[in-house]
Structures are given as C-alpha cells and as structure tokens.
Design a protein around this motif. Sequence first.
Motif, mmCIF file in Angstrom:
data_model
loop_
_atom_site.group_PDB
_atom_site.id
_atom_site.type_symbol
_atom_site.label_atom_id
_atom_site.label_comp_id
_atom_site.label_asym_id
_atom_site.label_seq_id
_atom_site.Cartn_x
_atom_site.Cartn_y
_atom_site.Cartn_z
ATOM 1 N N ILE A 16 1.005 52.309 35.439
ATOM 2 C CA ILE A 16 -0.292 52.945 35.202
ATOM 3 C C ILE A 16 -0.135 54.393 35.664
ATOM 4 C CG2 ILE A 16 -2.759 52.919 35.715
ATOM 5 C CD1 ILE A 16 -1.759 50.453 34.125
ATOM 6 N N GLU A 17 -0.024 55.299 34.685
ATOM 7 C CA GLU A 17 0.303 56.689 35.009
ATOM 8 C C GLU A 17 -0.550 57.712 34.271
ATOM 9 O OE1 GLU A 17 4.598 56.460 34.110
ATOM 10 O OE2 GLU A 17 4.858 56.835 36.260
ATOM 11 N N THR A 18 -1.581 57.277 33.560
ATOM 12 C CA THR A 18 -2.381 58.226 32.798
ATOM 13 C C THR A 18 -3.867 57.910 32.896
ATOM 14 O OG1 THR A 18 -2.319 56.940 30.764
ATOM 15 C CG2 THR A 18 -0.523 58.546 31.088
ATOM 16 N N VAL A 37 0.336 45.537 38.250
ATOM 17 C CA VAL A 37 0.563 46.892 37.756
ATOM 18 C C VAL A 37 1.216 47.717 38.856
ATOM 19 C CG1 VAL A 37 -1.349 46.857 36.119
ATOM 20 C CG2 VAL A 37 -1.737 47.714 38.429
ATOM 21 N N TYR A 38 1.804 48.822 38.456
ATOM 22 C CA TYR A 38 2.459 49.722 39.398
ATOM 23 C C TYR A 38 2.024 51.140 39.055
ATOM 24 C CZ TYR A 38 6.157 51.714 42.303
ATOM 25 O OH TYR A 38 6.853 52.388 43.272
ATOM 26 N N VAL A 39 1.415 51.823 40.029
ATOM 27 C CA VAL A 39 0.865 53.152 39.818
ATOM 28 C C VAL A 39 1.904 54.216 40.153
ATOM 29 C CG1 VAL A 39 -0.942 54.770 40.519
ATOM 30 C CG2 VAL A 39 -1.447 52.314 40.361
ATOM 31 N N GLY A 40 2.040 55.179 39.242
ATOM 32 C CA GLY A 40 2.849 56.369 39.468
ATOM 33 C C GLY A 40 1.915 57.533 39.778
ATOM 34 N N ILE A 77 -4.289 39.267 40.554
ATOM 35 C CA ILE A 77 -2.948 39.854 40.495
ATOM 36 C C ILE A 77 -2.883 41.052 41.434
ATOM 37 C CG2 ILE A 77 -2.509 39.039 38.148
ATOM 38 C CD1 ILE A 77 -3.107 41.826 37.131
ATOM 39 N N TYR A 78 -1.674 41.489 41.737
ATOM 40 C CA TYR A 78 -1.479 42.571 42.691
ATOM 41 C C TYR A 78 -1.289 43.913 42.009
ATOM 42 C CZ TYR A 78 -0.814 39.004 46.235
ATOM 43 O OH TYR A 78 -0.988 37.953 47.093
ATOM 44 N N ALA A 79 -1.708 44.951 42.718
ATOM 45 C CA ALA A 79 -1.458 46.323 42.289
ATOM 46 C C ALA A 79 -0.406 46.920 43.211
ATOM 47 C CB ALA A 79 -2.746 47.140 42.368
ATOM 48 N N GLY A 80 0.509 47.665 42.621
ATOM 49 C CA GLY A 80 1.543 48.344 43.380
ATOM 50 C C GLY A 80 1.439 49.840 43.190
#
Length: 128
Positions: A16-18, A37-40, A77-80
Amino acid sequence: SYQATANTETLCIPMIETKTAIKNIDAILDVEGIAGVYVGPSDLGLSYGLAPKLDRDEPEILKAYDKILKACSSRGIYAGIHTGGSADAARCIARGFRLVTLMNDSGMMASFAKTCIAETRKGAKGVA
C-alpha cells in the motif's frame, strides 16, 4: 519411497504505497487470499505530495494509517509497515501495525557504524 509434492499455497501481502490504494483499501482487502498489507511510507508520502521519508507524522498520513488499520482489523488480518528505526517501529506497533520492518540493511549498517565511531571517540578521550 518419498515423493515430494508442491506446496500450492501462497502468501499474498500487497503493498500500500499510494493515495489511490488508500482510497480503494476495502476493495483491495476484499480480494480473496489477501493475508495482510504492507505500507511503504516513503512512496505513500510522495503520492500525497510530501517529501519521501520513513518516519511519518503528517496528519493526512496518520489518517491513512488509521484507515488501513481499521480495514485490516475488521477482516482479522494484519497490517505491516517499513520504518526507519526502533523509535518509529515502536510508535507503529503502538498504533496497531503487527509486521514492522525496523530499517533496511544499509541503514542498520550505517547506524551501527556511527555508534561504533562515537564509542571509539569517547573511549579515546578526544584523540580520535
């Protein structure tokens, strides 16, 4: 005799980057098989017109984090997230992120090198 079988299960964790991904987080998370999900943060900030950096504190980014965390929590679910160090990692964990990357390998090496140099200078009492 032993026969190896292929594991057909995959782990799907989209980045998730935008700003668009934030807007569509529910649709993204409703895709079957999403494990989290994994946030940048740097790229996410860029999409909001902000300077690229890891440790974010801008209100619009924190609001996006909260939206991600709420959407993940409601689905179990987990967020990273990628962070720039231990202080930011601790803040993100307290916020609700459960997969936290402290920093990249070059950042860790640079941080350790600075620590070693500072300790050497301290021990050398100003000679080094």
